[in-house]
Design a protein around this motif. Structure first.
Motif, mmCIF file in Angstrom:
data_model
loop_
_atom_site.group_PDB
_atom_site.id
_atom_site.type_symbol
_atom_site.label_atom_id
_atom_site.label_comp_id
_atom_site.label_asym_id
_atom_site.label_seq_id
_atom_site.Cartn_x
_atom_site.Cartn_y
_atom_site.Cartn_z
ATOM 1 N N VAL A 69 0.835 -1.202 0.000
ATOM 2 C CA VAL A 69 0.000 0.000 0.000
ATOM 3 C C VAL A 69 0.869 1.251 0.000
ATOM 4 C CG1 VAL A 69 -1.688 1.309 1.345
ATOM 5 C CG2 VAL A 69 -1.939 -1.159 1.106
ATOM 6 N N ALA A 70 1.932 1.239 0.819
ATOM 7 C CA ALA A 70 2.803 2.414 0.887
ATOM 8 C C ALA A 70 3.461 2.696 -0.456
ATOM 9 C CB ALA A 70 3.862 2.200 1.966
ATOM 10 N N VAL A 110 0.921 4.171 -2.912
ATOM 11 C CA VAL A 110 0.571 5.568 -2.642
ATOM 12 C C VAL A 110 1.645 6.514 -3.168
ATOM 13 C CG1 VAL A 110 0.222 7.258 -0.799
ATOM 14 C CG2 VAL A 110 -0.892 5.028 -0.679
ATOM 15 N N THR A 111 2.912 6.105 -3.016
ATOM 16 C CA THR A 111 4.012 6.984 -3.439
ATOM 17 C C THR A 111 4.434 6.785 -4.891
ATOM 18 O OG1 THR A 111 5.610 5.342 -2.602
ATOM 19 C CG2 THR A 111 4.892 7.090 -1.088
ATOM 20 N N SER A 112 3.781 5.856 -5.597
ATOM 21 C CA SER A 112 4.165 5.566 -6.978
ATOM 22 C C SER A 112 3.618 6.629 -7.934
ATOM 23 C CB SER A 112 3.659 4.186 -7.394
ATOM 24 O OG SER A 112 3.898 3.942 -8.763
ATOM 25 N N ASP A 113 4.348 6.840 -9.037
ATOM 26 C CA ASP A 113 3.905 7.773 -10.084
ATOM 27 C C ASP A 113 3.279 7.055 -11.272
ATOM 28 O OD1 ASP A 113 4.875 9.916 -8.618
ATOM 29 O OD2 ASP A 113 6.879 9.766 -9.518
ATOM 30 N N ALA A 114 3.021 5.749 -11.124
ATOM 31 C CA ALA A 114 2.467 4.967 -12.226
ATOM 32 C C ALA A 114 1.002 5.325 -12.446
ATOM 33 C CB ALA A 114 2.624 3.478 -11.933
ATOM 34 N N GLY A 115 0.411 4.685 -13.445
ATOM 35 C CA GLY A 115 -0.967 4.963 -13.788
ATOM 36 C C GLY A 115 -1.958 4.354 -12.801
ATOM 37 N N LEU A 116 -3.253 4.501 -13.150
ATOM 38 C CA LEU A 116 -4.305 4.054 -12.249
ATOM 39 C C LEU A 116 -4.262 2.549 -12.016
ATOM 40 C CD1 LEU A 116 -6.890 4.693 -10.647
ATOM 41 C CD2 LEU A 116 -8.179 4.335 -12.774
ATOM 42 N N VAL A 160 -3.668 1.213 -8.230
ATOM 43 C CA VAL A 160 -4.877 0.906 -7.454
ATOM 44 C C VAL A 160 -5.295 -0.555 -7.617
ATOM 45 C CG1 VAL A 160 -7.303 1.482 -7.084
ATOM 46 C CG2 VAL A 160 -5.654 3.287 -7.631
ATOM 47 N N LEU A 161 -5.563 -0.967 -8.827
ATOM 48 C CA LEU A 161 -6.170 -2.279 -9.015
ATOM 49 C C LEU A 161 -5.230 -3.415 -8.623
ATOM 50 C CD1 LEU A 161 -8.077 -1.696 -12.380
ATOM 51 C CD2 LEU A 161 -8.905 -1.476 -10.038
#
Length: 376
Positions: free
Chosen positions: A66-67, A70-76, A80-81
């Motif tokens: 999860v951490a 949250v800090t990633s710059d990747a896409g949705l 998330v998924l």
């Protein structure tokens, strides 16, 4: 007869092959009472502590996922998924591992402590093959992070050697009767079997000679063993005897035990199933039915009435229906609590079912085939 297929997805097949812990996890109150009654061997307690490291590691890994999401710059999709799916798997495995620890310490079901190592072993086999291909065939360098799956496997193996201790091997027989409900009469045994069918859906029945009497280090009881007539798989269901002051009168064939007592192991889902399926049928012609059929309807109807009363007792004073978290046991449709398990509906059903039982009882009394009083 062929064995029924219990799961179709690949993840479920892995859990099934690894021997995922079956049955409910004992609650903290039950664990505390069992600890005070008879403490488990020190080796098993240590194995439980070491086994608890695995769900903690899985939960920590879920937090790390999860951490990073949250800090990633990747896409949705990757943010998330994928993390949601991975966190769900990790927390589900952690819950199963914790259930195995609790069941091992309290019930002696030590298979639960072997479950994490089996899952890790199944996962490490393809991982090892991929790493050999990645480093030896493709020529990529060996990195320290590649040892993480095998370090996790070593973590899951920590409690396994302790399970060979003689005291740990004796523990399942010393607390054998903790695995089943505490029953107060033969009717409660019958009701439990009606509400909790075999995993294939077959309702188990008591053999003509009854269950086999057994005793462990804490109390007496009985165990029902056999092979399921539907799927052929063996089963063993244990029942512990209730204290003498809570047992039903032996001369009362309709008794379910002391009024207001608890401990039958039945949840709200079980009570609803019994209350519905055992109610006196509306189409039963009391005047024309045979005495044997009326006797069965009277016995079943009495169980239905008490099951309805148990459901009413599950409705908190400040609520209008049975809470969903109290509907344990026999599975019910998700919307059923809002339709049929409200206080008003249950009170109406209790009156209707009691009236039908009283009609059957009155006819049997007229025929001289029933005691003059009902058990309420």
């Amino acid at each position: 007869m062929s064995r029924p297929v219990t799961t179709t997805n690949e993840f479920g097949k892995v859990l099934q092959a690894a021997g995922a812990p079956e049955g409910p996890s004992p609650g903290w109150a039950e664990l505390h009472a069992g600890w005070r009654s008879r403490r488990p061997p020190a080796a098993l307690v240590l194995a439980g502590v070491l086994g608890a490291l695995t769900p903690l590691a899985l939960a920590a890994l879920a937090v790390l996922v999860v951490a990073r999401a949250v800090t990633s710059d990747a896409g949705l999709f990757p943010r998330v998924l994928v993390p949601v799916l991975l966190v769900g798997i990790l927390l589900g495995l952690a819950a199963l591992c914790l259930r195995g620890v609790l069941r091992a310490v309290h019930l002696g079901d030590t298979r639960g402590l072997r479950f994490p190592s089996r899952v890790a072993g199944i996962v490490c086999v393809p991982v090892a093959g991929f790493l050999v291909f990645w480093t030896q065939v493709r020529g990529n360098p060996v990195e320290a992070s590649m040892a993480a799956p095998f370090a996790f496997l070593a973590l899951t193996l920590l409690p396994v050697p302790l399970l060979a201790a003689p005291a740990v091997r004796r523990w399942p027989t010393e607390v054998l009767l903790r695995r089943g409900p505490t029953v107060r009469s033969g009717w409660e045994v019958w009701a439990f079997l009606q509400a909790r069918p075999h995993r294939c859906g077959q309702v188990l029945a008591l053999p003509p000679g009854g269950a086999e009497p057994v005793a462990d280090a804490e109390r007496t009881g009985a165990v029902l063993r056999g092979a399921c007539p539907r799927c052929g798989q063996p089963y063993a269901v244990t029942f512990a005897d209730a204290p003498p002051d809570e047992r039903a009168a032996p001369d009362d064939p309709l008794a379910l035990g002391a009024r207001g007592s608890r401990g039958s192991g039945l949840g709200g889902g079980d009570w609803q199933h019994l209350a519905t399926t055992l109610a006196v049928p509306e189409e039963l012609d009391v005047a024309a039915a045979g005495t044997a059929a009326l006797g069965t309807a009277l016995a079943h109807g009495a169980v239905s009435v008490q099951a309805t009363a148990e459901l009413l007792a599950l409705v908190p004073p400040h609520r209008r229906s049975v809470p969903s978290w109290r509907l344990a046991g026999h599975p019910l449709p998700l919307a059923q609590s809002t339709r049929e398990l409200t206080r008003t509906v249950l009170q109406r059903q209790a009156g209707e079912r009691r009236a039908r039982v009283e009609q059957v009882h009155a006819e049997l009394v007229r025929r001289g085939a029933a005691p003059p009083d009902l058990p309420w």
